[in-house]
Motif scaffolding. Structure first.
Motif, mmCIF file in Angstrom:
data_model
loop_
_atom_site.group_PDB
_atom_site.id
_atom_site.type_symbol
_atom_site.label_atom_id
_atom_site.label_comp_id
_atom_site.label_asym_id
_atom_site.label_seq_id
_atom_site.Cartn_x
_atom_site.Cartn_y
_atom_site.Cartn_z
ATOM 1 N N ASN A 42 0.839 -1.197 0.000
ATOM 2 C CA ASN A 42 0.000 0.000 0.000
ATOM 3 C C ASN A 42 0.870 1.242 0.000
ATOM 4 O O ASN A 42 2.109 1.182 -0.034
ATOM 5 C CB ASN A 42 -0.934 -0.012 1.213
ATOM 6 N N TRP A 43 0.232 2.415 0.056
ATOM 7 C CA TRP A 43 0.987 3.662 -0.047
ATOM 8 C C TRP A 43 1.816 3.940 1.194
ATOM 9 O O TRP A 43 2.867 4.569 1.111
ATOM 10 C CB TRP A 43 0.016 4.812 -0.302
ATOM 11 N N ARG A 44 1.392 3.448 2.366
ATOM 12 C CA ARG A 44 2.205 3.666 3.561
ATOM 13 C C ARG A 44 3.509 2.876 3.491
ATOM 14 O O ARG A 44 4.599 3.393 3.806
ATOM 15 C CB ARG A 44 1.409 3.265 4.811
ATOM 16 N N THR A 45 3.398 1.611 3.062
ATOM 17 C CA THR A 45 4.611 0.799 2.925
ATOM 18 C C THR A 45 5.527 1.377 1.860
ATOM 19 O O THR A 45 6.760 1.409 2.015
ATOM 20 C CB THR A 45 4.215 -0.640 2.575
ATOM 21 N N ALA B 80 5.794 4.567 0.948
ATOM 22 C CA ALA B 80 6.438 5.762 1.485
ATOM 23 C C ALA B 80 7.537 5.409 2.483
ATOM 24 O O ALA B 80 8.589 6.047 2.527
ATOM 25 C CB ALA B 80 5.389 6.659 2.148
ATOM 26 N N GLN B 81 7.298 4.356 3.289
ATOM 27 C CA GLN B 81 8.328 3.926 4.231
ATOM 28 C C GLN B 81 9.565 3.426 3.505
ATOM 29 O O GLN B 81 10.697 3.656 3.930
ATOM 30 C CB GLN B 81 7.750 2.831 5.158
ATOM 31 N N SER C 166 12.481 6.348 4.201
ATOM 32 C CA SER C 166 12.835 5.877 5.537
ATOM 33 C C SER C 166 14.111 6.564 6.015
ATOM 34 O O SER C 166 14.814 7.242 5.263
ATOM 35 C CB SER C 166 13.007 4.356 5.530
#
Length: 413
Positions: free
Chosen positions: A315-318, A320-321, A325
């Motif tokens: 997903n978009w959170r993963t 972005a991480q 990071s």
């Protein structure tokens, strides 16, 4: 049964009119239904009217009329004395001349003929007169202000009445326009219905004429058909003139022009119907449509140039991480990158304002810019909070040995 119930129940008891009875006598199922008896239907409606007539009439609930707002009334009992005369008299009573009048008051004969008592009576009369002057001036000023407010109130009331009248006229105008539109639409539907009826009647007449002509032609051809009964008459000896035009004496056509597609269709040898002009699909050479359809195809150059290690279900959170990071960018680099994005969005917003882009498109850029600025402010506050916590800790000193460190909001001291 009251008059109102009788009027309402009359719609159930009213017998069908002459036209309705005529239509029912011709085709009763078109109006009553496929499995319904007209007599039973009228009996059912009559029973319904009887049951309705037994109900009490609706009770009239008294509704009070809205209370009218009381208007400001004029002041009663205003002294009709000139304000200049009152002011002159008040100036005299408040000046040194009033004291002179008290001292110059004549002594009256009687048991209380004393200077003090005479001055006291004059002083009392002057005080009463001052109070009357003050009251008269107050009432005159109150009447003046009241008249001004009454004029304002009357003006507001007139404006409100005119505004309500304009709203009412606009509402009535809208209703009138709607009624006109409905009337025009109803007349148009009625006229179109008559025109369609005439067109349908003409089409049916044309179809009837075509069928009559077809039957007449079949009848004529049946007389010209060669059978075993009129074989000798059809192919009898005919003069030389008949051989030239190909017609026998009986009228049988001896032409050899035979329709091959017709014969194939008659004997089952045709794979498709012959191309008819009224059923043929015209071929259209539309280059723009063909190019647009070809653009929907996924070609080799539309695929990804490089393979990504990110799985498809990320997903978009993963995502972005993985891209932002701490292992890739530290805090300073993230702030620099954030400032660059804010500058890019500001330039884009200025360009959109110069070009006059629609508000919906500019709203997306503005919202994204506000979110990035909020993130920047939050990061700055977090850095300030960390420095303040370190400063407070250094001012507080080190914690005693064997004691847990102080945590704000944990409830421990």
């Amino acid at each position: 049964m009251s008059q109102r119930k009788a009027v309402y129940a009359a719609r159930f008891l009213r017998p069908p009119s002459w036209t309705k009875r005529l239509l029912l006598r011709e085709k009763p199922r078109d109006l009553t239904g496929p499995f319904e008896n007209p007599v039973r239907r009228w009996v059912r409606l009559r029973e319904k009217a009887r049951q309705f007539a037994e109900l009490p009439p609706p009770r009239k609930v008294p509704v009070p009329k809205p209370a009218r707002r009381p208007f400001l009334q004029a002041v009663d009992g205003v002294p009709r004395v000139s304000p200049q005369a009152l002011q002159r008299r008040l100036d005299f009573l408040l000046s040194e001349n009033a004291v002179k009048q008290q001292m110059a008051a004549p002594l009256l004969p009687g048991p209380q003929m004393k200077p003090y008592f005479t001055e006291f009576q004059c002083w009392s009369r002057q005080l009463r007169e001052i109070r009357r002057i003050y009251r008269a001036q107050y009432l005159q000023k109150l009447a003046e202000v009241t008249e001004i407010e009454r004029a304002k109130e009357a003006k507001l009331y007139r404006e409100e009445r005119e505004r309500r009248q304009e709203r009412k006229q606009a509402h009535l105008q809208r209703i009138g326009e709607d009624m006109k539109r409905r009337a025009i639409l109803r007349d148009r539907k009625r006229i179109e219905g008559k025109v369609n009826e005439a067109i349908e009647m003409a089409r049916r007449s044309k179809l009837k004429r075509q069928r009559l002509f077809w039957f007449r032609r079949m009848e004529t051809l049946s007389k010209l058909a060669v059978t075993s009964e009129n074989l000798d008459e059809a192919f009898a000896s005919f003069p030389d003139s008949a051989k030239v035009d190909g017609t026998a004496a009986s009228g049988v056509l001896l032409s050899r022009n035979v329709s091959i597609p017709y014969l194939l269709r008659q004997f089952g040898g045709a794979k498709a119907f012959p191309p008819q002009k009224n059923r043929r699909i015209p071929g259209i050479d539309n280059v723009q449509r063909e190019v647009m359809q070809m653009s929907y195809d996924i070609l080799g150059e539309d695929e990804d140039r490089y393979e990504t290690d990110v799985p498809e279900e990320a997903n978009w959170r993963t995502r972005a991480q993985q891209l932002y990071s701490n292992e890739i960018f530290d805090r300073e680099e993230k702030l620099i990158l954030l400032d660059q994005k804010i500058e890019i969005l500001k330039k884009q917003q200025e360009e959109e304002e110069k070009r006059g882009v629609a508000h919906d498109v500019r709203f997306i850029t503005t919202k994204l810019l506000e979110e990035l600025q909020a993130v920047k402010i939050a990061e700055a506050e977090q850095g300030k909070r960390g420095s303040l916590q370190a400063k407070h800790k250094s001012a507080r000193g080190n914690d005693p040995s064997g004691m847990e460190p102080y945590k704000p909001g944990s409830g421990t001291t």
